[in-house]
Structure formats: structure tokens, C-alpha cells
Design a protein around this motif. Sequence first.
Motif, mmCIF file in Angstrom:
data_model
loop_
_atom_site.group_PDB
_atom_site.id
_atom_site.type_symbol
_atom_site.label_atom_id
_atom_site.label_comp_id
_atom_site.label_asym_id
_atom_site.label_seq_id
_atom_site.Cartn_x
_atom_site.Cartn_y
_atom_site.Cartn_z
ATOM 1 N N HIS A 338 21.181 34.532 43.162
ATOM 2 C CA HIS A 338 20.714 33.378 42.386
ATOM 3 C C HIS A 338 21.843 32.816 41.524
ATOM 4 N N SER A 339 22.065 33.393 40.344
ATOM 5 C CA SER A 339 23.059 32.880 39.400
ATOM 6 C C SER A 339 23.774 34.035 38.725
ATOM 7 N N GLU A 340 25.110 33.982 38.710
ATOM 8 C CA GLU A 340 25.921 35.068 38.150
ATOM 9 C C GLU A 340 27.062 34.472 37.323
ATOM 10 N N CYS A 341 27.430 35.180 36.257
ATOM 11 C CA CYS A 341 28.432 34.652 35.317
ATOM 12 C C CYS A 341 29.493 35.694 34.987
ATOM 13 N N ILE A 342 30.734 35.224 34.871
ATOM 14 C CA ILE A 342 31.813 36.033 34.306
ATOM 15 C C ILE A 342 32.311 35.331 33.045
ATOM 16 N N VAL A 343 32.469 36.095 31.984
ATOM 17 C CA VAL A 343 33.070 35.578 30.763
ATOM 18 C C VAL A 343 34.471 36.161 30.682
ATOM 19 N N THR A 344 35.464 35.327 30.847
ATOM 20 C CA THR A 344 36.858 35.779 30.849
ATOM 21 C C THR A 344 37.779 34.599 30.603
ATOM 22 N N GLU A 345 38.940 34.892 30.053
ATOM 23 C CA GLU A 345 39.981 33.879 29.908
ATOM 24 C C GLU A 345 41.059 34.050 30.970
ATOM 25 N N ASP A 346 40.861 35.010 31.873
ATOM 26 C CA ASP A 346 41.843 35.292 32.914
ATOM 27 C C ASP A 346 41.487 34.481 34.167
ATOM 28 N N PRO A 347 42.302 33.485 34.540
ATOM 29 C CA PRO A 347 41.938 32.621 35.677
ATOM 30 C C PRO A 347 41.922 33.359 37.010
ATOM 31 N N ASP A 348 42.755 34.361 37.173
ATOM 32 C CA ASP A 348 42.780 35.107 38.435
ATOM 33 C C ASP A 348 41.496 35.913 38.614
ATOM 34 N N ARG A 349 41.020 36.541 37.537
ATOM 35 C CA ARG A 349 39.771 37.299 37.635
ATOM 36 C C ARG A 349 38.582 36.366 37.840
ATOM 37 N N ALA A 350 38.622 35.216 37.179
ATOM 38 C CA ALA A 350 37.554 34.246 37.375
ATOM 39 C C ALA A 350 37.517 33.768 38.822
ATOM 40 N N ARG A 351 38.690 33.527 39.391
ATOM 41 C CA ARG A 351 38.766 33.069 40.784
ATOM 42 C C ARG A 351 38.212 34.133 41.730
ATOM 43 N N ARG A 352 38.578 35.388 41.498
ATOM 44 C CA ARG A 352 38.056 36.475 42.343
ATOM 45 C C ARG A 352 36.541 36.563 42.233
ATOM 46 N N PHE A 353 36.027 36.455 41.032
ATOM 47 C CA PHE A 353 34.584 36.514 40.805
ATOM 48 C C PHE A 353 33.887 35.394 41.576
ATOM 49 N N MET A 354 34.425 34.183 41.470
ATOM 50 C CA MET A 354 33.825 33.036 42.145
ATOM 51 C C MET A 354 33.817 33.220 43.659
ATOM 52 N N LEU A 355 34.875 33.802 44.201
ATOM 53 C CA LEU A 355 34.997 33.971 45.645
ATOM 54 C C LEU A 355 34.176 35.136 46.179
ATOM 55 N N GLU A 356 34.108 36.225 45.434
ATOM 56 C CA GLU A 356 33.559 37.466 45.967
ATOM 57 C C GLU A 356 32.093 37.710 45.635
ATOM 58 N N VAL A 357 31.579 37.061 44.610
ATOM 59 C CA VAL A 357 30.169 37.226 44.269
ATOM 60 C C VAL A 357 29.338 36.314 45.167
#
Length: 415
Positions: A338-357
Amino acid sequence: MSEVFQKATLAKQAAPVLNQLTTEQKNAALERMAQALIDRQDDIIAANKEDLERGAANGMSSSLLDRLTLTSKRVEDIAEGLRQIVELPDPIGDLLEEFERPNGLLVRKVRVPLGLIGIIYEARPNVTVDAAGLCLKSGNAVILRGGSDALSSNQKIVQVLHDALAETDIPVDALQLITNPDRNSVDEMLRLNGLVDVVIPRGGRSLIERVVKNATVPVIETGAGVCHTYLDDGADFKKACDISINAKVQRPSVCNSMETLLVHQEFAHHYLMEIADKLIAAGVEIRGDMRTRDIISGIKEAKEEDWGTEYNDYILNIRIVNHLDEAIDHINRYGTKHSECIVTEDPDRARRFMLEVDAAAVYQNASTRFTDGFEFGFGAEIGISTQKLHARGPMGLPALTSTKYCVYGNGQIRQ
């Protein structure tokens, strides 16, 4: 002849009329429907009171009673939802593609209505209006089967809408409500091949699973919301705190509220207690894994079944994880896409989260509460699709259409 079959037949016969109406005719009908809701809100609220009294007597939880409740403000908001649909572009007839073949054939791909849409939903009377408005604007007839908990509210709302439609070009029969509270009426609706073109369930996991399991007509699967927020060790504390509180507390009874908070071990060491205090002060019951219980004393243990539970209530699971990979693994195992969120200031981790979740909506530094048709600019929505075919995420008007190839020739024959 059963109520379900009779009303589905009437709606199916009305569907071709809808397909011939102009955008102006459909919009005028929606405006009339919206005004009727405002004019007769006292009748609607009185009917809703019957449902609330019955629900309270049957031990309905406070969060579910909240979902059921209609106030003057909520009726006005529902009417405003119809007016927002009026302002949205009409997808019917949209030219999606056009090309000419070497033999001179001109091929045009256009949007067309699905036909007759069945909506099965639980104790949310606003869905009655949202579904009617979206289906009628997109040229579809609709047959509604709401939960028995909201039966009085739904009957009154549909009566009001029928009275309004009688003054417009949309046939009254294009909007039908099943009033039989027996579950067999749901099963019958799911097997009306040749009458119902598609069924869309809206509700908890058990309802959706029942529909998917028993339907022989096509189903657009909307999902229960076991939504997560992951606080990375690169998270800004204020953002992490505000987002966590909002995702759980702002309206816990809806499908895009957070059910599990995942916290990186370093962030948890410094900040988890402060966030937990705010959650507890807001009335949230916290359940945690062992490491969480070491930090927050006196809370319940989160058991295996809790991680996959959609509470729709002031209950939250918290788990401390070692790194991003562990958070992603947890979400993909227990989430409902459904909907998932990452709270981070690290763009690489945010990108991985967006791609892999694997989810219909993924967020960086924003509450999952935004997964909503209004918030995405779609107006009222028919549901949040968690499947991958036809439509995914908040389903607005275009998701309620199919396509047709219109081919223009000049006597061509195939050799």
C-alpha cells in the motif's frame, strides 16, 4: 428474481445511455447530486444516527464508529468531493494514440467506460457518494453493496441521489444499492458474469480476500493498509517525529495510517524514547520487539501476528532494525503493498528504498497519510489499488475506463 440480479440488470441496461451523454450533462447531474446532499443533510444525519446507535450497542470500536459517523461538516465535504469531480477532466473519448498503417487504415485508441462496476465496501458511507460520482462521471453504471453497519445511512444517501438524478439526464437506474444485508448477496454479485464488468472491494483484509477468492467476474484489488515508516539513522529528528505522529494519530482508522514504525538502532538510541512519549501522550498503545521494550518500559510484546495486522486503531508496533536492508526486508514481508515511508536525509538510501520496496506508493520524508485521491489531485477516489495490472495506487477517473480501437478504412480487405 433476487434483488441483486434485478438491480444489476437495471443498471446494465442504463449503462449504454451513460456512454452517450456529454461531459456537460454528467457534470450537471453531479452538481445536482452535491446540492441535494447539502439540502437534505439533516435527513442523512438522522439516518446515520440509527447506524451509530446500532453500532455502539453491538460494541463497535471507537475508531470504526468514527469511520461511520456523518456530521454536517462531513456531509459538506462529501458534497464538495462531487464538485471536485465536476472540475476534473472527463476521460471518456480521450484519444490516447493515433496512427496510420501502410495500407491506409487509420487506427485510433480511445478511452471508453468499463460498463457496470460493482463496489463492495464496509462502514464508510462517504464511499457511497464517492463511488457514485466517479463511476457516473466516467460513464459507468454502478451497483453498490455497503456494509450492514451503514445500511440506514446508505439507503438515505442513495434515496437523496436518486431524487436528484431524476431531475437530470443520467438515468436513475444507473445507480443501484443492494439493501439485503445477507452475505450471500455479496457472493451472488461476485458471480454476475455478463452483467457486472468488474468488482472493486474496499475494506479490510478479510473482505478483500473473500472477494478475490470467490469472484468469477474481474476484480480490481484494493488493499488493506499495513503501512510502515522507517526512521533511518540519517533522519532529521523533527521530520521523523512529526511524520511518525501524523502517520499514526491524524486518523488511525484509515488504510494509509501507519501500523509499524521501524527505527534504525542508532536513531533509536538517541531519539526513540522522545518519539514514544509523544505517541503515548496522543493515546497510542505501543507494542515492541525486545530491543524496543528495553528502551520503552512497560509496553506489550509485538508478537508475530502483530506485524501483519491492520489495526485501524491507536495501536502501533515498533521494531528496531540494524540497517536499511533489514527494514526493506521487513516491509516486503509484512506489508500489503500500500504505502511505505523512509525518513532520511541520505539520497542514496532514499533511492534504494524507492526502488526496492514493493508498494503502490513510496515516500521520502512525508507521511503515508497522503495516499489519497484528493491529496494526489485526483478528487474523490474509488480506492487504493495494490495490484499491478490495469491500475495501481489511488484510483481516479482514468482508472475506471478501458480502451477501444476505432479503425477507419476505405474498403481495405486483408490478403
